[in-house]
Design a protein around this motif. Sequence first.
Motif, mmCIF file in Angstrom:
data_model
loop_
_atom_site.group_PDB
_atom_site.id
_atom_site.type_symbol
_atom_site.label_atom_id
_atom_site.label_comp_id
_atom_site.label_asym_id
_atom_site.label_seq_id
_atom_site.Cartn_x
_atom_site.Cartn_y
_atom_site.Cartn_z
ATOM 1 N N ARG A 70 0.831 -1.212 0.000
ATOM 2 C CA ARG A 70 0.000 0.000 0.000
ATOM 3 C C ARG A 70 0.866 1.262 0.000
ATOM 4 O O ARG A 70 0.542 2.244 -0.676
ATOM 5 N N GLN A 71 1.971 1.244 0.728
ATOM 6 C CA GLN A 71 2.860 2.401 0.714
ATOM 7 C C GLN A 71 3.439 2.624 -0.684
ATOM 8 O O GLN A 71 3.547 3.760 -1.151
ATOM 9 N N LEU A 72 3.795 1.534 -1.353
ATOM 10 C CA LEU A 72 4.321 1.635 -2.713
ATOM 11 C C LEU A 72 3.270 2.209 -3.656
ATOM 12 O O LEU A 72 3.549 3.101 -4.458
ATOM 13 N N THR A 73 2.050 1.707 -3.555
ATOM 14 C CA THR A 73 0.968 2.184 -4.414
ATOM 15 C C THR A 73 0.707 3.666 -4.185
ATOM 16 O O THR A 73 0.532 4.436 -5.132
ATOM 17 N N GLN A 74 0.659 4.072 -2.921
ATOM 18 C CA GLN A 74 0.410 5.476 -2.612
ATOM 19 C C GLN A 74 1.544 6.363 -3.113
ATOM 20 O O GLN A 74 1.301 7.482 -3.590
ATOM 21 N N ALA A 75 2.770 5.873 -3.033
ATOM 22 C CA ALA A 75 3.914 6.644 -3.534
ATOM 23 C C ALA A 75 3.841 6.824 -5.046
ATOM 24 O O ALA A 75 4.370 7.794 -5.594
ATOM 25 N N GLU A 76 3.161 5.897 -5.733
ATOM 26 C CA GLU A 76 3.005 5.992 -7.190
ATOM 27 C C GLU A 76 1.849 6.922 -7.564
ATOM 28 O O GLU A 76 1.606 7.152 -8.752
ATOM 29 N N GLY A 77 1.081 7.388 -6.571
ATOM 30 C CA GLY A 77 0.002 8.330 -6.856
ATOM 31 C C GLY A 77 -1.381 7.738 -6.844
ATOM 32 O O GLY A 77 -2.341 8.408 -7.235
ATOM 33 N N CYS A 78 -1.521 6.497 -6.384
ATOM 34 C CA CYS A 78 -2.839 5.871 -6.284
ATOM 35 C C CYS A 78 -3.206 5.778 -4.809
ATOM 36 O O CYS A 78 -2.613 4.992 -4.058
ATOM 37 N N ALA A 79 -4.189 6.557 -4.392
ATOM 38 C CA ALA A 79 -4.492 6.696 -2.967
ATOM 39 C C ALA A 79 -5.269 5.515 -2.396
ATOM 40 O O ALA A 79 -5.265 5.298 -1.184
ATOM 41 N N ASP A 80 -5.951 4.742 -3.251
ATOM 42 C CA ASP A 80 -6.750 3.625 -2.742
ATOM 43 C C ASP A 80 -6.184 2.295 -3.238
ATOM 44 O O ASP A 80 -5.066 2.236 -3.752
ATOM 45 N N ASP A 81 -6.966 1.218 -3.108
ATOM 46 C CA ASP A 81 -6.508 -0.111 -3.495
ATOM 47 C C ASP A 81 -6.961 -0.509 -4.894
ATOM 48 O O ASP A 81 -6.894 -1.691 -5.260
ATOM 49 N N SER A 82 -7.398 0.437 -5.711
ATOM 50 C CA SER A 82 -7.925 0.082 -7.029
ATOM 51 C C SER A 82 -6.879 -0.619 -7.892
ATOM 52 O O SER A 82 -7.227 -1.472 -8.722
ATOM 53 N N ALA A 83 -5.605 -0.287 -7.709
ATOM 54 C CA ALA A 83 -4.545 -0.893 -8.523
ATOM 55 C C ALA A 83 -4.397 -2.386 -8.275
ATOM 56 O O ALA A 83 -3.697 -3.074 -9.027
ATOM 57 N N TRP A 84 -5.052 -2.907 -7.221
ATOM 58 C CA TRP A 84 -4.961 -4.325 -6.895
ATOM 59 C C TRP A 84 -6.303 -5.039 -7.062
ATOM 60 O O TRP A 84 -6.448 -6.186 -6.660
ATOM 61 N N LEU A 85 -7.277 -4.357 -7.651
ATOM 62 C CA LEU A 85 -8.583 -4.963 -7.905
ATOM 63 C C LEU A 85 -8.659 -5.413 -9.358
ATOM 64 O O LEU A 85 -8.198 -4.715 -10.264
ATOM 65 N N LEU A 86 -9.259 -6.570 -9.580
ATOM 66 C CA LEU A 86 -9.317 -7.138 -10.927
ATOM 67 C C LEU A 86 -10.245 -6.335 -11.837
ATOM 68 O O LEU A 86 -9.954 -6.139 -13.022
ATOM 69 N N VAL A 87 -11.371 -5.858 -11.293
ATOM 70 C CA VAL A 87 -12.332 -5.080 -12.073
ATOM 71 C C VAL A 87 -12.633 -3.787 -11.328
ATOM 72 O O VAL A 87 -13.018 -3.809 -10.156
ATOM 73 N N VAL A 88 -12.447 -2.655 -11.987
ATOM 74 C CA VAL A 88 -12.767 -1.332 -11.441
ATOM 75 C C VAL A 88 -13.686 -0.639 -12.444
ATOM 76 O O VAL A 88 -13.321 -0.477 -13.622
ATOM 77 N N GLU A 89 -14.865 -0.277 -12.011
ATOM 78 C CA GLU A 89 -15.869 0.282 -12.938
ATOM 79 C C GLU A 89 -15.429 1.598 -13.556
ATOM 80 O O GLU A 89 -15.733 1.882 -14.718
ATOM 81 N N ASP A 90 -14.724 2.425 -12.807
ATOM 82 C CA ASP A 90 -14.255 3.716 -13.309
ATOM 83 C C ASP A 90 -13.004 3.484 -14.161
ATOM 84 O O ASP A 90 -11.926 3.200 -13.628
#
Length: 348
Positions: free
Chosen positions: A13-33
């Motif tokens: 999560r720290q890595l994802t946030q450092a990349e500019g993604c504040a939530d866990d969407s980068a680890w979800l298989l399907v994201v509607e947006d």
Amino acid sequence: PNQTAEFWQKGIRQLTQAEGCADDSAWLLVVEDQTKPAFMQPPAQSKELFARDYKPGATTPDALDVLVTSKNHDVKKSRAVDGNPEAWLFALISLQTTAGLLGKGGGGGMNRGIGRMNSGYGSRPRVGWQPSTRAGMQFKRDALALLAARNTLLQQPYPYSQDGKVLLWIYPWDGTGTLALSSLDPFFIEIARRVRLCVNAEGIQAYTSGSAANFIAADQLAGNLGDPWIPITQRTNGALTVPESGLTSELLRNLIFGEGYTPAAMQHADSSAAGGWFSASVLVRGQGKTDGFHSAMIRIPARPRVALFGGGAAHDRLVGRQRGKAVRPQLESTLLRLAMVNRRNTKR
């Protein structure tokens, strides 16, 4: 590497946030947006551009994967009709990290390939030392070896940045822009294709679009990007491309002894005196076809391990001996017996 699940979750999560993604969407298989990242799926710059560029594609995980089948006979495509989320996950990983150039995609672009490959019609081999057949022990060894190799990749001639981008699917990609290697971390996880998974009445479906250029600006380097599992062909200074003949005894011998190839970082022996396996695997690709999945494991006892993979005078003496006319055919015969080679050929 031996840490709790909470340790790894916090770090990811720290890595994802450092990349500019504040939530866990980068680890979800399907994201509607579609303007937000999903796992191994870059976001579109706007919903309007997504609707314009992306077209319906694979309805099953095997149809999304990298295997090129033979006009839908022998090995059938789109058979995994009950594909579960895990099947889609592995298909995405396979596609985004090993795909090559393959025809036209949606949106008027091409289905591009990865940067860690000699050419669009090359392949991405994995060559290294395997201390055990257990996945946990292999992961522990590889993680420690990667940490040891990291400083080398942060120095010349490599252009990478200590605080560079790592998870490339977090960043919007319109199919035209490219990322310079100087903006990336040495261990960046790349993506090759513009793809998004969506849910409809029948289940999950992939929507895809082509691109005018590779996401990574590295064509001129012929795959020589410092990948720790890829040997470098000394004649061309490009990444190893395994030919249609596969992992022959001659190629295995040359990879082990570094004859014509600069060994991959993951081949080198560590401080352990234990035996293990020299292992190699690759899905051989061509222009619009696949020429089989090839793998080999050669058992190396503890005593000769340092001479083979540790460098120094003992290694040089062994290299000199194997070049002799009397030793070379015998060594090839021995390697051929020791290598357990599995092949699966599916061609277009």
